[in-house]
Write a protein that holds these residues in place. Structure first.
Motif, PDB file in Angstrom:
ATOM      1  N   ASN A  24     -13.140  25.159 -44.956  1.00  0.00           N
ATOM      2  CA  ASN A  24     -13.935  24.486 -45.972  1.00  0.00           C
ATOM      3  C   ASN A  24     -15.323  25.119 -45.988  1.00  0.00           C
ATOM      4  O   ASN A  24     -15.733  25.776 -45.017  1.00  0.00           O
ATOM      5  CB  ASN A  24     -14.066  22.994 -45.653  1.00  0.00           C
ATOM      6  CG  ASN A  24     -12.735  22.269 -45.659  1.00  0.00           C
ATOM      7  OD1 ASN A  24     -11.808  22.652 -46.378  1.00  0.00           O
ATOM      8  ND2 ASN A  24     -12.628  21.220 -44.861  1.00  0.00           N
ATOM      9  N   VAL A  25     -16.048  24.911 -47.091  1.00  0.00           N
ATOM     10  CA  VAL A  25     -17.370  25.513 -47.244  1.00  0.00           C
ATOM     11  C   VAL A  25     -18.403  24.426 -47.507  1.00  0.00           C
ATOM     12  O   VAL A  25     -18.268  23.644 -48.450  1.00  0.00           O
ATOM     13  CB  VAL A  25     -17.391  26.523 -48.413  1.00  0.00           C
ATOM     14  CG1 VAL A  25     -18.766  27.171 -48.533  1.00  0.00           C
ATOM     15  CG2 VAL A  25     -16.309  27.582 -48.238  1.00  0.00           C
ATOM     16  N   LEU A  26     -19.435  24.367 -46.669  1.00  0.00           N
ATOM     17  CA  LEU A  26     -20.552  23.462 -46.905  1.00  0.00           C
ATOM     18  C   LEU A  26     -21.723  24.292 -47.415  1.00  0.00           C
ATOM     19  O   LEU A  26     -22.231  25.155 -46.697  1.00  0.00           O
ATOM     20  CB  LEU A  26     -20.937  22.714 -45.637  1.00  0.00           C
ATOM     21  CG  LEU A  26     -22.036  21.655 -45.796  1.00  0.00           C
ATOM     22  CD1 LEU A  26     -21.789  20.460 -44.884  1.00  0.00           C
ATOM     23  CD2 LEU A  26     -23.419  22.250 -45.497  1.00  0.00           C
ATOM     24  N   VAL A  27     -22.112  24.052 -48.652  1.00  0.00           N
ATOM     25  CA  VAL A  27     -23.167  24.847 -49.292  1.00  0.00           C
ATOM     26  C   VAL A  27     -24.491  24.094 -49.221  1.00  0.00           C
ATOM     27  O   VAL A  27     -24.584  22.933 -49.622  1.00  0.00           O
ATOM     28  CB  VAL A  27     -22.816  25.135 -50.762  1.00  0.00           C
ATOM     29  CG1 VAL A  27     -23.915  25.981 -51.408  1.00  0.00           C
ATOM     30  CG2 VAL A  27     -21.463  25.843 -50.862  1.00  0.00           C
ATOM     31  N   ALA A  28     -25.517  24.773 -48.715  1.00  0.00           N
ATOM     32  CA  ALA A  28     -26.854  24.190 -48.606  1.00  0.00           C
ATOM     33  C   ALA A  28     -27.881  25.171 -49.170  1.00  0.00           C
ATOM     34  O   ALA A  28     -27.632  26.382 -49.222  1.00  0.00           O
ATOM     35  CB  ALA A  28     -27.178  23.864 -47.147  1.00  0.00           C
ATOM     36  N   LEU A  29     -29.015  24.631 -49.576  1.00  0.00           N
ATOM     37  CA  LEU A  29     -30.098  25.434 -50.155  1.00  0.00           C
ATOM     38  C   LEU A  29     -31.270  25.511 -49.193  1.00  0.00           C
ATOM     39  O   LEU A  29     -31.651  24.511 -48.586  1.00  0.00           O
ATOM     40  CB  LEU A  29     -30.564  24.823 -51.479  1.00  0.00           C
ATOM     41  CG  LEU A  29     -29.479  24.509 -52.509  1.00  0.00           C
ATOM     42  CD1 LEU A  29     -30.102  23.908 -53.768  1.00  0.00           C
ATOM     43  CD2 LEU A  29     -28.669  25.747 -52.852  1.00  0.00           C
ATOM     44  N   VAL A  30     -31.864  26.686 -49.083  1.00  0.00           N
ATOM     45  CA  VAL A  30     -32.929  26.892 -48.100  1.00  0.00           C
ATOM     46  C   VAL A  30     -34.229  26.209 -48.487  1.00  0.00           C
ATOM     47  O   VAL A  30     -35.122  26.073 -47.652  1.00  0.00           O
ATOM     48  CB  VAL A  30     -33.166  28.396 -47.878  1.00  0.00           C
ATOM     49  CG1 VAL A  30     -34.036  28.996 -48.994  1.00  0.00           C
ATOM     50  CG2 VAL A  30     -33.793  28.664 -46.517  1.00  0.00           C
ATOM     51  N   ASP A  31     -34.348  25.741 -49.735  1.00  0.00           N
ATOM     52  CA  ASP A  31     -35.618  25.145 -50.155  1.00  0.00           C
ATOM     53  C   ASP A  31     -35.605  23.619 -50.105  1.00  0.00           C
ATOM     54  O   ASP A  31     -36.398  22.965 -50.770  1.00  0.00           O
ATOM     55  CB  ASP A  31     -36.011  25.630 -51.554  1.00  0.00           C
ATOM     56  CG  ASP A  31     -35.001  25.247 -52.625  1.00  0.00           C
ATOM     57  OD1 ASP A  31     -33.973  24.617 -52.287  1.00  0.00           O
ATOM     58  OD2 ASP A  31     -35.232  25.585 -53.808  1.00  0.00           O
ATOM     59  N   GLN A  32     -34.725  23.040 -49.291  1.00  0.00           N
ATOM     60  CA  GLN A  32     -34.674  21.581 -49.133  1.00  0.00           C
ATOM     61  C   GLN A  32     -35.062  21.203 -47.702  1.00  0.00           C
ATOM     62  O   GLN A  32     -34.203  21.046 -46.830  1.00  0.00           O
ATOM     63  CB  GLN A  32     -33.283  21.056 -49.477  1.00  0.00           C
ATOM     64  CG  GLN A  32     -32.938  21.213 -50.951  1.00  0.00           C
ATOM     65  CD  GLN A  32     -31.626  20.560 -51.316  1.00  0.00           C
ATOM     66  OE1 GLN A  32     -30.745  20.410 -50.487  1.00  0.00           O
ATOM     67  NE2 GLN A  32     -31.495  20.186 -52.573  1.00  0.00           N
ATOM     68  N   PRO A  33     -36.359  21.067 -47.449  1.00  0.00           N
ATOM     69  CA  PRO A  33     -36.826  20.853 -46.075  1.00  0.00           C
ATOM     70  C   PRO A  33     -36.366  19.544 -45.442  1.00  0.00           C
ATOM     71  O   PRO A  33     -36.376  19.419 -44.214  1.00  0.00           O
ATOM     72  CB  PRO A  33     -38.355  20.884 -46.216  1.00  0.00           C
ATOM     73  CG  PRO A  33     -38.619  20.576 -47.652  1.00  0.00           C
ATOM     74  CD  PRO A  33     -37.474  21.169 -48.402  1.00  0.00           C
ATOM     75  N   SER A  34     -35.961  18.560 -46.248  1.00  0.00           N
ATOM     76  CA  SER A  34     -35.560  17.283 -45.655  1.00  0.00           C
ATOM     77  C   SER A  34     -34.134  17.301 -45.111  1.00  0.00           C
ATOM     78  O   SER A  34     -33.707  16.332 -44.470  1.00  0.00           O
ATOM     79  CB  SER A  34     -35.696  16.146 -46.680  1.00  0.00           C
ATOM     80  OG  SER A  34     -34.738  16.254 -47.714  1.00  0.00           O
ATOM     81  N   LEU A  35     -33.412  18.383 -45.350  1.00  0.00           N
ATOM     82  CA  LEU A  35     -32.034  18.460 -44.854  1.00  0.00           C
ATOM     83  C   LEU A  35     -32.013  18.425 -43.325  1.00  0.00           C
ATOM     84  O   LEU A  35     -32.715  19.179 -42.663  1.00  0.00           O
ATOM     85  CB  LEU A  35     -31.372  19.752 -45.339  1.00  0.00           C
ATOM     86  CG  LEU A  35     -29.984  20.054 -44.778  1.00  0.00           C
ATOM     87  CD1 LEU A  35     -29.003  18.944 -45.103  1.00  0.00           C
ATOM     88  CD2 LEU A  35     -29.484  21.390 -45.284  1.00  0.00           C
ATOM     89  N   THR A  36     -31.196  17.535 -42.778  1.00  0.00           N
ATOM     90  CA  THR A  36     -31.084  17.401 -41.332  1.00  0.00           C
ATOM     91  C   THR A  36     -29.632  17.513 -40.902  1.00  0.00           C
ATOM     92  O   THR A  36     -28.713  17.445 -41.713  1.00  0.00           O
ATOM     93  CB  THR A  36     -31.616  16.036 -40.869  1.00  0.00           C
ATOM     94  OG1 THR A  36     -30.759  14.997 -41.406  1.00  0.00           O
ATOM     95  CG2 THR A  36     -33.044  15.803 -41.339  1.00  0.00           C
ATOM     96  N   SER A  37     -29.457  17.643 -39.598  1.00  0.00           N
ATOM     97  CA  SER A  37     -28.105  17.679 -39.050  1.00  0.00           C
ATOM     98  C   SER A  37     -27.367  16.372 -39.323  1.00  0.00           C
ATOM     99  O   SER A  37     -26.141  16.350 -39.451  1.00  0.00           O
ATOM    100  CB  SER A  37     -28.151  17.949 -37.541  1.00  0.00           C
ATOM    101  OG  SER A  37     -28.888  16.945 -36.871  1.00  0.00           O
TER     102      SER A  37
END
Length: 209
Positions: free
Chosen positions: A101-114
């Motif tokens: 599976n693929v989890l896609v995230a964007l580098v410009d979202q600083p609030s993203l956490t584990s």
């Protein structure tokens, strides 16, 4: 417990943008909490439970490689980064091991956490897309807040090739998601993050906490 545990999920961090509107160089190199966004967010994907992480670079890729510590991740370059997010999206998916599976995230979202990553992984169902949702109206009173679909999102292994083929211009999975709304599960992550992108100078305050 669901079947996600049987299917590894690879995190794909799209970090190729030049940050033109910010005028501060590639977004990947923006400083946040003593490190760079690309380092912190790649770590969040891995810490959240992704089997491995692919980091897609574009603008000033050599400088990003030179000035960051991305050991432990698969770093790939997208020579067509200037054409828009779609090319980085396709580059990232192409680097993912077959059957993941693929989890896609964007580098410009600083609030993203584990924690966001872990919640999505736990909620994902086979054959579907699982997307983070964020409350659009924090002042909704007693009524449930409407959720805005955002990133990260998990694309099931069975769907990733079609999603990549449908990507055009400055949109990654958008056309695919619009064509298959019945496949998308939105998971409320409002208590963990706000899903805001750092796109303009007015949003640089998001990097000061």
């Amino acid at each position: 417990m669901n079947d996600t545990s049987l299917t590894p999920t690879t995190g794909v961090l799209l970090a190729g943008g030049a940050g033109t509107r910010l005028g501060l160089g590639p977004k990947a190199l923006l400083p946040f909490r003593g490190r760079t966004l690309v380092e912190l967010l790649a770590k969040a994907l891995l810490d959240g439970g992704c089997h491995d992480v692919v980091v897609v670079l574009g603008a000033e890729a050599e400088e990003v490689r030179r000035t960051t510590d991305l050991d432990g991740y698969l770093v790939v370059d997208n020579p067509e980064w200037a054409s828009g997010m779609a090319s980085s999206f396709r580059t990232g998916i192409a680097a993912v091991a077959r059957g993941h599976n693929v989890l896609v995230a964007l580098v410009d979202q600083p609030s993203l956490t584990s924690g966001v990553v872990a919640r999505l992984l736990a909620a994902h169902r086979p054959g579907r897309v699982t997307a983070a949702g964020y409350a659009e109206d924090a002042l909704s009173g007693s009524a449930p807040a409407k959720l805005r679909r955002g990133h990260p999102l998990i694309i099931d292994a069975a769907l990733s090739a079609e999603a990549a083929e449908s990507a055009v211009g400055d949109a990654g999975a958008r056309r695919f998601l619009q064509s298959h709304p019945g496949l998308v599960d939105v998971v409320d992550c409002s208590d963990l993050a706000d899903g805001t992108d750092v796109d303009t100078k007015a949003q640089l305050h998001l990097l000061t906490d």
